[in-house]
Design an enzyme around this catalytic site. Sequence first.
Site, PDB file in Angstrom:
ATOM      1  N   CYS A   1       0.850  -1.135   0.393  1.00  0.00           N
ATOM      2  CA  CYS A   1      -0.121   0.096  -0.071  1.00  0.00           C
ATOM      3  C   CYS A   1       0.981   0.984  -0.005  1.00  0.00           C
ATOM      4  O   CYS A   1       0.392   2.405  -0.663  1.00  0.00           O
ATOM      5  CB  CYS A   1      -0.619  -0.020   1.220  1.00  0.00           C
TER       6      CYS A   1
ATOM      7  N   HIS B   1      -3.871   7.154   1.264  1.00  0.00           N
ATOM      8  CA  HIS B   1      -3.754   5.551   0.522  1.00  0.00           C
ATOM      9  C   HIS B   1      -5.109   5.584   1.009  1.00  0.00           C
ATOM     10  O   HIS B   1      -6.169   5.060   2.439  1.00  0.00           O
ATOM     11  CB  HIS B   1      -3.400   5.308   0.905  1.00  0.00           C
TER      12      HIS B   1
ATOM     13  N   ASN C   1      -9.817  -1.536  -1.938  1.00  0.00           N
ATOM     14  CA  ASN C   1      -8.908  -1.112  -1.216  1.00  0.00           C
ATOM     15  C   ASN C   1      -7.645  -1.367  -2.825  1.00  0.00           C
ATOM     16  O   ASN C   1      -7.663  -2.537  -3.174  1.00  0.00           O
ATOM     17  CB  ASN C   1      -8.425  -1.932  -0.119  1.00  0.00           C
TER      18      ASN C   1
END
Length: 331
Positions: free
Chosen positions: A113, A258, A288
């Site tokens: 991430c 993020h 995500n």
Amino acid sequence: MPRTEFIATGFHVPARLVTNDDLARLMDTSDEWITQRSGIKTRYWVSDGETGATLAREAACKALTKAGLEPGDLDCIVYCTCTPDHFEPGNGVFLQRELGISDIPAIDVRNQCSGFLYGLSVADAWIRTGAYRRILLVGAEVHSRGLDKTTRGRDTAVLFGDGAGAVVLGPTDDPRRGVLSVHLFADGRHAEKLWVDGPGLAHDPYVSEEMLQQGKHRAVMDGREVFKFASVLMPKSVDLALQANGLTPGDVTLLVPHQANLRIIEMVQKLAGLRPDQVYANIDRYGNTTAASIPIALDEALAAGRLRRGDLLILTAFGSGFTWASAAIRW
Ligand code: ACO
């Protein structure tokens, strides 16, 4: 030394839209549970023939077109992913081939991430030192094929989506603009809190029927621990990005975090001392997308007019490793 500027951005997601109700037909979950815990309503999954490299190519071509450049104008590719198409070689070379170019370097960044910000740090250093002038920085992920789409995997399967975001970076001599700072962090003591154990060369044999039956090839996560660390370390990294540049939360035009979970994003906004309108979130539509989430959100925010020349942009990320990072950019 010149600074690094974002010349153009682009993103691409597959056509296949997957709703929470679609997931509820595959596993024991519900729109209510997913919405309440994560804020996610839909995500996109690849179909036959699509790969990380093809998603990345589409995003890259959009960014290059906006920049008025051809693939042949690039000096380097930095490709960030934790879901590579193959064990080796890295996806950078597959993207290079998709773009019909050769000879320039293509490096893969494996920081999950935080991948896009780790990649930005590498590209920024190369641009400032003059090693390369036109760098294509890509974050691209295909999670859907790796998810356990049964009730066993529901805690992770509902969170992740596929997609790609790309930016074209280059030097600017304008001292008021560009990347002001990038800060990177990692703490490997937490490596197994979000990981894919195998196939891997730590195992002998490195892949086996038993391993597959145990689901070791799926991402497993200690969601509560991830949440706990992310919601503290992301705001801290925002503070650092501001302090390092003599700035305050009031100076921030836009924070693009993020996109892991809407609840984490809300915590970051509050703990970093920002107003809700200073933060961009699109997790409801894409889920995500790991290394792709920041460049996708950035491209959308730009298209929505959320960022103008001279504005202050802050980026922050947290993910598997644990790794985390932030960047400050004067647009
Ligand atoms: N649908 C329905 N029920 C579910 C689901 C699902 N998809 N997944 C888990 N549950 C159940 C669990 O089995 C558990 O049931 P039990 O109480 O009978 O045992 C119950 O829901 C509660 O589970 P918890 O894990 O305690 O739920 P929590 O409130 O912690 O939320 C979540 C889980 C959403 C994963 C949360 O921990 C979280 O957001 N963590 C951060 C994870 C993250 O964002 N990861 C992304 C990768 S890293 C990054 O990008 C930063």
